[in-house]
Design a protein around this motif. Structure first.
Motif, PDB file in Angstrom:
ATOM      1  N   GLY A  43      12.558   4.518   7.663  1.00 48.41           N
ATOM      2  CA  GLY A  43      12.834   4.369   6.235  1.00 48.41           C
ATOM      3  C   GLY A  43      12.755   5.711   5.520  1.00 48.41           C
ATOM      4  N   THR A  44      11.765   6.504   5.897  1.00 51.50           N
ATOM      5  CA  THR A  44      11.577   7.814   5.277  1.00 51.50           C
ATOM      6  C   THR A  44      12.746   8.743   5.625  1.00 51.50           C
ATOM      7  N   ALA A  45      13.149   8.746   6.886  1.00 48.98           N
ATOM      8  CA  ALA A  45      14.249   9.619   7.319  1.00 48.98           C
ATOM      9  C   ALA A  45      15.535   9.252   6.567  1.00 48.98           C
ATOM     10  N   GLY A  79       7.176  14.896  10.668  1.00 48.64           N
ATOM     11  CA  GLY A  79       5.992  15.569  10.131  1.00 48.64           C
ATOM     12  C   GLY A  79       5.433  14.924   8.881  1.00 48.64           C
ATOM     13  N   VAL A  80       6.182  13.974   8.282  1.00 53.78           N
ATOM     14  CA  VAL A  80       5.705  13.363   7.038  1.00 53.78           C
ATOM     15  C   VAL A  80       4.473  12.500   7.327  1.00 53.78           C
ATOM     16  N   ALA A  81       3.442  12.663   6.496  1.00 53.12           N
ATOM     17  CA  ALA A  81       2.227  11.866   6.684  1.00 53.12           C
ATOM     18  C   ALA A  81       2.469  10.433   6.217  1.00 53.12           C
ATOM     19  N   GLY A  82       1.745   9.499   6.810  1.00 50.73           N
ATOM     20  CA  GLY A  82       1.940   8.094   6.445  1.00 50.73           C
ATOM     21  C   GLY A  82       1.174   7.704   5.208  1.00 50.73           C
ATOM     22  N   ILE A  83       1.365   8.456   4.124  1.00 47.63           N
ATOM     23  CA  ILE A  83       0.666   8.173   2.870  1.00 47.63           C
ATOM     24  C   ILE A  83       1.690   8.103   1.727  1.00 47.63           C
ATOM     25  N   PRO A  84       1.309   7.540   0.582  1.00 43.45           N
ATOM     26  CA  PRO A  84       2.286   7.368  -0.491  1.00 43.45           C
ATOM     27  C   PRO A  84       2.974   8.668  -0.923  1.00 43.45           C
ATOM     28  N   SER A  85       4.276   8.571  -1.126  1.00 38.67           N
ATOM     29  CA  SER A  85       5.108   9.680  -1.646  1.00 38.67           C
ATOM     30  C   SER A  85       5.124  10.930  -0.771  1.00 38.67           C
ATOM     31  N   ALA A  86       4.705  10.805   0.476  1.00 38.10           N
ATOM     32  CA  ALA A  86       4.624  12.000   1.321  1.00 38.10           C
ATOM     33  C   ALA A  86       6.003  12.616   1.579  1.00 38.10           C
ATOM     34  N   SER A  87       7.055  11.804   1.547  1.00 35.40           N
ATOM     35  CA  SER A  87       8.361  12.366   1.915  1.00 35.40           C
ATOM     36  C   SER A  87       8.946  13.289   0.856  1.00 35.40           C
ATOM     37  N   LEU A  88       8.323  13.320  -0.344  1.00 31.63           N
ATOM     38  CA  LEU A  88       8.816  14.254  -1.354  1.00 31.63           C
ATOM     39  C   LEU A  88       8.709  15.694  -0.848  1.00 31.63           C
ATOM     40  N   LEU A 112      10.575   2.505  -4.218  1.00 31.02           N
ATOM     41  CA  LEU A 112      11.301   2.963  -3.030  1.00 31.02           C
ATOM     42  C   LEU A 112      10.319   3.302  -1.920  1.00 31.02           C
ATOM     43  N   ASP A 113       9.174   3.869  -2.294  1.00 27.89           N
ATOM     44  CA  ASP A 113       8.153   4.224  -1.308  1.00 27.89           C
ATOM     45  C   ASP A 113       7.635   2.964  -0.615  1.00 27.89           C
ATOM     46  N   MET A 114       7.370   1.927  -1.429  1.00 27.33           N
ATOM     47  CA  MET A 114       6.877   0.668  -0.862  1.00 27.33           C
ATOM     48  C   MET A 114       7.899   0.095   0.114  1.00 27.33           C
ATOM     49  N   SER A 115       9.168   0.166  -0.283  1.00 31.02           N
ATOM     50  CA  SER A 115      10.214  -0.422   0.569  1.00 31.02           C
ATOM     51  C   SER A 115      10.388   0.386   1.850  1.00 31.02           C
ATOM     52  N   ARG A 116      10.411   1.729   1.736  1.00 33.51           N
ATOM     53  CA  ARG A 116      10.649   2.488   2.971  1.00 33.51           C
ATOM     54  C   ARG A 116       9.436   2.424   3.907  1.00 33.51           C
ATOM     55  N   THR A 117       8.230   2.245   3.326  1.00 35.14           N
ATOM     56  CA  THR A 117       7.051   2.130   4.194  1.00 35.14           C
ATOM     57  C   THR A 117       7.131   0.843   5.023  1.00 35.14           C
ATOM     58  N   ALA A 118       7.601  -0.239   4.394  1.00 39.70           N
ATOM     59  CA  ALA A 118       7.758  -1.495   5.150  1.00 39.70           C
ATOM     60  C   ALA A 118       8.758  -1.282   6.292  1.00 39.70           C
ATOM     61  N   VAL A 119       9.844  -0.540   6.005  1.00 41.92           N
ATOM     62  CA  VAL A 119      10.844  -0.264   7.046  1.00 41.92           C
ATOM     63  C   VAL A 119      10.221   0.608   8.154  1.00 41.92           C
ATOM     64  N   ASN A 120       9.418   1.586   7.759  1.00 45.88           N
ATOM     65  CA  ASN A 120       8.742   2.441   8.754  1.00 45.88           C
ATOM     66  C   ASN A 120       7.886   1.607   9.705  1.00 45.88           C
ATOM     67  N   VAL A 121       7.089   0.725   9.112  1.00 50.76           N
ATOM     68  CA  VAL A 121       6.160  -0.071   9.926  1.00 50.76           C
ATOM     69  C   VAL A 121       6.941  -1.052  10.818  1.00 50.76           C
ATOM     70  N   THR A 168       0.810  -1.219   0.000  1.00 52.53           N
ATOM     71  CA  THR A 168       0.000   0.000   0.000  1.00 52.53           C
ATOM     72  C   THR A 168       0.846   1.272   0.000  1.00 52.53           C
ATOM     73  N   ALA A 169       2.122   1.175   0.401  1.00 50.90           N
ATOM     74  CA  ALA A 169       3.007   2.342   0.549  1.00 50.90           C
ATOM     75  C   ALA A 169       2.399   3.384   1.485  1.00 50.90           C
ATOM     76  N   SER A 170       1.659   2.922   2.472  1.00 51.35           N
ATOM     77  CA  SER A 170       1.074   3.874   3.428  1.00 51.35           C
ATOM     78  C   SER A 170       1.108   3.275   4.833  1.00 51.35           C
ATOM     79  N   SER A 171       1.899   3.900   5.721  1.00 48.05           N
ATOM     80  CA  SER A 171       1.948   3.319   7.072  1.00 48.05           C
ATOM     81  C   SER A 171       0.673   3.627   7.848  1.00 48.05           C
ATOM     82  N   SER A 172      -0.016   4.721   7.495  1.00 45.49           N
ATOM     83  CA  SER A 172      -1.294   4.991   8.152  1.00 45.49           C
ATOM     84  C   SER A 172      -2.320   3.925   7.785  1.00 45.49           C
TER      85      SER A 172
HETATM   86  N1  ASP Z   1       4.811   6.310   2.262  1.00 44.36           N
HETATM   87  C1  ASP Z   1       5.514   6.508   3.494  1.00 44.36           C
HETATM   88  C2  ASP Z   1       4.691   5.966   4.641  1.00 44.36           C
HETATM   89  O1  ASP Z   1       3.497   5.898   4.548  1.00 44.36           O
HETATM   90  C3  ASP Z   1       5.869   7.936   3.739  1.00 44.36           C
HETATM   91  C4  ASP Z   1       6.901   8.393   2.731  1.00 44.36           C
HETATM   92  O2  ASP Z   1       8.091   8.158   2.980  1.00 44.36           O
HETATM   93  O3  ASP Z   1       6.557   8.930   1.696  1.00 44.36           O
HETATM   94  O4  ASP Z   1       5.220   5.582   5.663  1.00 44.36           O
END
Ligand code: ASP
Length: 441
Positions: A335-337, A373-382, A411-420, A296-300
């Motif tokens: 992952g995002t950081a 501050g990045v939201a847990g949604i796809p591509s938010a870290s841009l 990359l978004d999918m991968s970093r979201t998995a790392v975030n979670v 989903t690329a979304s940790s939320s």
């Molecule tokens: N998609 C990431 C998340 O939901 C946030 C990001 O790095 O864009 O955790």
């Protein structure tokens, strides 16, 4: 024979990838076959969105009820203060570890340089990429946010202002930004613990029941995951591709290597040392959540699944999970950081900007602050990358961010998995430190 949920998801990921590749192989010449493919892709997009909407739909009641039910069962505010200290400490230290790992690798591999000078091929790929309207709109948005948060003070104060909203209902309505809602729920629960039990017990029973209902809903939605994930992945594979990927190959490799090391080496060591658990058991417990985060690329959106996995499979208590995970899904993004740090230094390398140690240190601090501050949604870290590029005075930020956005999905999918995974490790370590019996059979 019933196939276990994670195998179902994995199978749907594989099948979706094959189907996406098959559709790509069919070419895009006008004709009946292309019409058919377009029809299937459009249907998949709608079904995928419906699945994401279902997950997002339950987040607000789930977070409110679990935070309140969790804290009111914590026997007083004293335990809560200790939990808060440990959780924020864990999140800050692990995010810093992730950023430093990214920093080292991007300096060693130097994906933006070729023989010590800015890589012309990457630069040309940045410049030649034709942005779609959607990409342009996203970057415009990121730019205006970047302008308003240029200084460190603005980044820091922005965090606190989001945390204490004027209107909790509108804070809850902002996609992926749960900080205000969590803060309100915590205050509400703490206030409840200040009143005599007989006075608040109907309210507590209400939130406990609400939470139980949300759990049943989560399980029902999770049963749809194989279909939802299939529908999400087919269009991603179908649409992905192009020369940009080839030009940015070294950058991809750097990001994925750093994310992989954090996920498979650093965090397993952390949980082994701090919680004394076998990391493989933890991976096993969290596999459905990891696959959902990846797809989903979304940790939320993954939060409901993460909550179930950590309680049902890893044995973390409801009160610990309810506190650490919603907070983690909002503020803790290892992952995002890490990604922000690699991306910013990469762009600086491509643009020929020299980054001395002090400048790199500022990037580290900015990555830490903005990832919160990045939201847990796809591509938010841009957005965060735009903020750091602008505040570090790196030229060509807009062109670079558009190009990064175009190749962001994997990359978004991968970093979201790392975030979670980072959030789940925190829940595990805190639970263990509170004397809970985690991951035992
Ligand atoms: N998609 C990431 C998340 O939901 C946030 C990001 O790095 O864009 O955790």
């Amino acid at each position: 024979m019933k196939i276990k949920p994670h195998w179902q998801i994995l199978l749907s990921l594989v099948l979706a990838t094959l189907m996406g590749l098959l559709f790509r192989g069919m070419g895009k010449e006008p004709g009946i076959a292309t019409d058919f493919v377009n029809g299937v892709i459009m249907t998949c997009e709608v079904v995928g969105k419906l699945f994401l909407n279902l997950l997002k739909m339950i987040i607000v009641p789930l977070v409110v009820s679990s935070v309140i039910a969790g804290i009111t069962s914590l026997h007083g505010v004293k335990g809560f203060g200790r939990l808060l200290g440990k959780t924020t400490g864990f999140y800050a230290v692990t995010s810093l570890l992730a950023i430093c790992l990214g920093l080292v690798l991007v300096n060693v591999i130097q994906p933006g340089l070729s023989d010590g000078v800015p890589n012309e091929t990457v630069r040309a790929a940045f410049d030649n990429h034709e942005a779609t309207d959607e990409e342009k709109a996203k970057v415009e948005n990121a730019k205006s946010e970047g302008d308003s948060q240029k200084s460190f003070f603005a980044q820091l104060s922005g965090f606190f202002l989001r945390m204490v909203p004027t209107n909790v209902a509108s804070a809850a309505a902002v996609n992926g930004q749960m900080l205000g809602l969590i803060f309100f729920s915590i205050l509400f629960a703490v206030a409840m613990t200040r009143l005599p039990l007989r006075q608040v017990s109907p309210l507590r029973d209400f939130f406990v029941s609400l939470n139980d209902v949300m759990i049943v809903l989560t399980q029902a939605i999770m049963a749809l995951a194989p279909i939802g994930i299939y529908a999400l992945i087919v269009p991603v594979v179908y649409k992905t591709g192009g020369e940009l990927y080839l030009a940015l190959g070294k950058y991809f490799f750097t990001v994925l290597l750093a994310l992989g090391l954090h996920l498979f080496v650093v965090m397993p060591l952390v949980i082994k040392i701090l919680a004394g658990v076998n990391p493989l058991d933890h991976f096993r417990a969290m596999r459905t959540a990891l696959l959902t985060a990846f797809s989903t690329a979304s940790s939320s959106a993954t939060l409901p699944v993460t909550m179930r996995c950590i309680q049902d499979n890893a044995g973390v208590s409801k009160s610990t999970a309810s506190f650490t995970l919603p907070l983690g899904a909002t503020v803790n993004m290892d992952g995002t950081a890490l990604y922000e740090c690699v991306a910013v230094i990469f762009v600086a390398q491509v643009m020929g900007v020299d980054m001395p140690l002090v400048a790199q240190f500022m990037v580290v601090i900015s990555a830490l602050l903005t990832s919160v501050g990045v939201a847990g949604i796809p591509s938010a870290s841009l957005v965060a990358i735009m903020i750091i590029l602008t505040s570090s005075n790196i030229p060509g930020a807009e062109t670079a961010v558009i190009a990064l956005l175009a190749v962001d999905r994997l990359l978004d999918m991968s970093r979201t998995a790392v975030n979670v995974f980072g959030d789940s490790c925190c829940a595990l370590v805190i639970a263990k430190s509170e004397g809970e019996k985690v991951l035992q059979g």
